[in-house]
Motif scaffolding. Sequence first.
Motif, PDB file in Angstrom:
ATOM      1  N   LEU A 207    -115.343  25.356 -52.336  1.00  0.00           N
ATOM      2  CA  LEU A 207    -115.069  26.783 -52.447  1.00  0.00           C
ATOM      3  C   LEU A 207    -114.981  27.448 -51.079  1.00  0.00           C
ATOM      4  O   LEU A 207    -114.201  28.405 -50.873  1.00  0.00           O
ATOM      5  N   LEU A 210    -111.613  26.747 -49.993  1.00  0.00           N
ATOM      6  CA  LEU A 210    -110.671  27.566 -50.742  1.00  0.00           C
ATOM      7  C   LEU A 210    -110.748  29.033 -50.328  1.00  0.00           C
ATOM      8  O   LEU A 210    -109.741  29.747 -50.309  1.00  0.00           O
ATOM      9  N   PHE A 214    -107.926  31.540 -49.970  1.00  0.00           N
ATOM     10  CA  PHE A 214    -107.772  32.605 -50.959  1.00  0.00           C
ATOM     11  C   PHE A 214    -108.597  33.808 -50.516  1.00  0.00           C
ATOM     12  O   PHE A 214    -109.608  33.672 -49.819  1.00  0.00           O
ATOM     13  N   HIS A 256    -103.116  34.253 -52.312  1.00  0.00           N
ATOM     14  CA  HIS A 256    -102.859  32.912 -51.773  1.00  0.00           C
ATOM     15  C   HIS A 256    -101.377  32.826 -51.400  1.00  0.00           C
ATOM     16  O   HIS A 256    -100.560  33.628 -51.849  1.00  0.00           O
ATOM     17  N   THR A 301    -101.579  33.795 -47.385  1.00  0.00           N
ATOM     18  CA  THR A 301    -102.831  34.420 -47.818  1.00  0.00           C
ATOM     19  C   THR A 301    -103.108  35.627 -46.920  1.00  0.00           C
ATOM     20  O   THR A 301    -103.110  35.534 -45.697  1.00  0.00           O
ATOM     21  N   TRP A 337    -110.957  32.766 -62.916  1.00  0.00           N
ATOM     22  CA  TRP A 337    -110.024  32.090 -62.010  1.00  0.00           C
ATOM     23  C   TRP A 337    -110.380  32.381 -60.551  1.00  0.00           C
ATOM     24  O   TRP A 337    -110.368  31.480 -59.711  1.00  0.00           O
ATOM     25  N   LYS A 341    -111.928  29.850 -57.258  1.00  0.00           N
ATOM     26  CA  LYS A 341    -111.316  29.745 -55.921  1.00  0.00           C
ATOM     27  C   LYS A 341    -112.283  30.135 -54.816  1.00  0.00           C
ATOM     28  O   LYS A 341    -111.906  30.243 -53.642  1.00  0.00           O
TER      29      LYS A 341
END
Length: 345
Positions: A207, A210, A214, A256, A301, A337, A341
Motif C-alpha cells: 500500500l 501504491l 495513487f 492514478h 497521478t 477501492w 490502493k
Amino acid sequence: MASNRPAPEAPFVPAQRESDTFGYGEYRTEEGPWEEWNPTEESIRPVRGRHRVAKQRGGGLARSSTVLGVGVIAAVGAGGMASAHTGKPPVSISMPDLPSVGSLFDDGSADAPAATTASLSNVGTASASADSDRSDAGEALRNRIMAQAEQQQSRAETKATAAAVAAADKQTADAAAKAEKEAAAKAADAKEKAEAAAKKQAEQERLAELAKQFQLPVVSYTITGTFGQPGSMWSSGYHTGLDFAAPTGTLIKAIHGGTITEAGWAGAYGYRTILTLDDGTELWFCHQSSINVKVGQKVGTGDVIGRVGATGNVTGPHLHLEVHPNGQATGIDPMTWLRGKGLTP
C-alpha cells in the motif's frame, strides 16, 4: 497267702551292743537288744484289704499304675527315712522295664489274665514321640500357611507395583502427549501470527508503494454521502458513489495515471470526466464546475483534471466519485477501492 514255716529254736544269746548308735551320739536302751521273733501261721493273721490288689478286669493298667505310683513314693520316702536314721548313704532305686505292672500285685494264681506287654518306659516314649510328631506336624502346617501367606502377599505387592508403574507410565505418556499437543498448538499459533504479521507488513509495504502511485482526488473535503445509501433523490433508489463536499473551484486531481476517455456534460451527473486506468477500471468525476482535460489525453497521478462544482442533480458543491471495474455499468464501493490502493478517505 502261704504261711512261713516255724524256724528252729536256737539258744538264747543276748545281743551285744554295737557301736552304731544311729546318729544319737550314745547308746540308748530302746535300741536293744531284742529277742528274735519268728512268726508262725498261728501268730499272724492274714492282712486282708490293705496291700492285696484284686484281679483287674479291664483298665487294670491304669489302676495298677496308680497303686505303683503310691508304692514308689512310699518306697522313696522309706529309703529317705532309713537314710536319715541310719546315717548310711541313700540307696538309688531304679525302675526296670516290667513286662506287666499288674503282675507285681498278682497273688500267684494260675488263672491270672495275661498282662499287657507295654512297659512304662515304652509308654512314656510313645507319648513323647506322639507329642513330638504332633508338634512337628503343627509346625509344618504353620510353616506352610506362612509360606502361602507370604507368596500371596508377594503376588499382591507385585501386582500393585505393576499397576502403579503402568499408571505412572500412562500418566507420563498422557502428560507428554498433552505437552506435545500444546507445543504444536503454540507453534501453529505462533506460525499463524507470524504469517499474519508478515502478510500485514507486506500489505503495508504494497500500500505504501501504491500510495506513491495513487492519491485522493481532493485535498480538503468532507464525506457527505457513501455508497449504497438509500434515497428518493437518486434515480436508482440508492447512492451509487462517494461524495467529497468541498467549495466550488476546489482542484480535482487524477487518482492514478491513465487515459481520459470522456469529458463533458452527462445530464444528472452534470459535467463529468472519465479516467480509464491501464487495468480497464473507469473512474467517474461528476458535478464539476469546469473540465481541464480532453478525450484521449494521457495523465499521471496528481494531474489536475477539473474543479469542484454543483452541476447536475445536486444540493450543493461536491465531487461525486464512482468506480466501474472493466467499464461495467454497475459500480462498486469507492471507499473500499481507495483503501485497497493504500488511501484512506
